[in-house]
Motif scaffolding. Structure first.
Motif: not given
Length: 458
Positions: A94, A96, A101-102, A108-109, A127
């Motif tokens: 992941a 950000w 912001r992803p 995206t947790d 996920h």
């Protein structure tokens, strides 16, 4: 019924065989538990360490990639790794931006953004495969972006569960085998011990002829059985000897006592014979005293009490003293006494007893060989053994009588003077010194040999 069951359980538990088997089985079970525990911790621990090392390596590599090529390149690299088909189901990535912001990844947790930096944390993560426990490491990048690298632990936990269940199953099977093996072991040993107990009970009831059945196996119980049977044979021989001695003493006492009683009764009615009767009774009592003295000497020798008085004995000097003692007897019956002596004839023993045994053999040789007897005494020491051999040229002893002549009160020639205790005394003295008495044909005559252990060099 409950009381009966309690008694059976108590009987089993009180069995030393059962407790021994149980302790041994418990030790084996403990070893199995330790081995399974080590196997579990090492297997799970190694796999987890490998996962953590891989997470640290991937996070470091991606961070370096970002520093060199920027956020777009890092985003592209994450997408490529998720699409390469290698561990895609368990990998977690992941990214950000600085506003949280992803940008890229399969998670995206936002909870990952709150994790402590630079160390691996194990938390539930949502996920694309759903919620699962995962190990995640979070790195803060130089532009304020956040990178998360993780691994889904679902397969790892499934493997741990499988290993734990297998270990529990193995432990349960081992426990059942331990209980079954303990009972079987107790039954087998109880069967072997029961044979000994049954034989002991019959012997206790008075049947000394009973023996423990021999086992075809040459194990510890078989050797114990042989030793016990040999002990029982010796006890039976001793008991037979006691009965024989008791019967013989009673017989030998009855005859002289009858003679003394008859002479005293005659003297009671005939004062003229009183002095002769008194002298006769004195001689008979003296003979009986000699018999009892010899019996007491044999009993003392067989008890081993004289072994404490052992010292170095010069056997040659002992033999010469005995021959000198019997010199007058030999001269009276025109007999010849000769000797051959080994200069190294020395042993540890009781000199008085050894002299008594040698004197008994010389006395028998002169007594049974008769007039013009030739008696030769030889000492020899070889291979740690010392022998005192007394050879005569008399009539000898028939082969079938040689084992019996050492029995107390047994006399081959009832007409010859004596009490039948001489050779019995010699045998007892030989056994006290760890030796044997051997009788052999001299053709003509007899060779009586005392075979004894020689003195060990200091």
């Amino acid at each position: 019924m409950i009381a009966s069951l309690k008694r059976q359980v108590a009987a089993i538990w009180n069995s030393i065989v059962f407790r021994l088997a149980l302790h041994y089985s418990a030790l084996l079970l403990l070893v199995l538990v330790i081995v399974l525990t080590i196997l579990y911790t090492q297997t799970v621990g190694v796999m987890q360490r490998r996962i953590d090392q891989q997470l640290e390596y991937n996070a470091y590599r991606l961070q370096q990639h970002f520093e060199q090529y920027g956020q777009a390149a890092l985003s592209h690299d994450i997408s490529r790794m998720l699409e390469d088909g290698v561990s895609s189901d368990s990998e977690i990535y992941a990214l950000w931006d600085d506003r949280q912001r992803p940008v890229a990844g399969n998670v995206t947790d936002p909870v990952l953004l709150d994790l402590p930096q630079e160390r691996i944390t194990e938390i539930p993560v949502y996920h694309h495969n759903g919620r699962s426990l995962s190990r995640v490491v979070v790195r803060r990048l130089s532009d304020g972006s956040t990178l998360a690298v993780g691994h889904d632990m679902r397969d790892q936990r499934a493997l741990e569960t499988l290993i734990a269940e297998a270990s529990l199953s193995a432990g349960a099977i081992a426990l059942l085998l331990t209980i079954g093996g303990t009972l079987m072991f107790r039954q087998l040993l109880e069967a072997r011990v029961a044979a000994i107990r049954r034989t002991a009970a019959r012997i206790e009831a008075g049947d000394l002829s009973q023996r423990i059945p021999a086992s075809p196996q040459d194990d510890e119980f078989a050797r114990l059985t042989r030793d016990i049977n040999m002990m029982l044979d010796q006890i039976e021989r001793l008991m037979d000897g006691v009965r024989h001695v008791s019967n013989t003493i009673a017989h030998n006492l009855r005859t002289p006592l009858s003679r003394m009683l008859a002479r005293l009764r005659t003297a009671e009615h005939d004062p003229a014979q009183r002095d002769d009767a008194i002298r006769f009774v004195i001689r008979e009592i003296e003979d009986l005293s000699i018999v009892f003295d010899k019996l007491l000497q044999i009993a003392e020798v067989e008890s081993g009490a004289r072994r404490q008085a052992f010292s170095k004995v010069d056997v040659n000097t002992l033999v010469l003293d005995v021959l000198d003692l019997y010199g007058a007897v030999a001269e009276e019956q025109d007999a010849t006494l000769t000797h051959t002596l080994d200069p190294d004839a020395v042993l540890d023993g009781d000199r008085d007893l050894l002299a008594s045994a040698t004197a008994n053999l010389v006395d028998n040789a002169l007594k049974y060989a008769g007039r013009h007897a030739r008696v030769h005494v030889a000492t020899r020491q070889v291979d740690g053994r010392l022998t005192i051999a007394v050879q005569d040229n008399g009539p000898g002893i028939p082969a079938h009588e040689r084992e019996r002549v050492g029995t107390r009160f047994y006399r081959l020639d009832r007409q010859a003077p004596g009490y039948g205790l001489g050779l019995a005394s010699v045998i007892a003295i030989a056994h006290l010194h760890g030796g044997e008495l051997h009788l052999a044909d001299a053709a003509p005559g007899l060779i009586a040999t005392l075979d004894l252990p020689a003195k060990k060099d200091a």
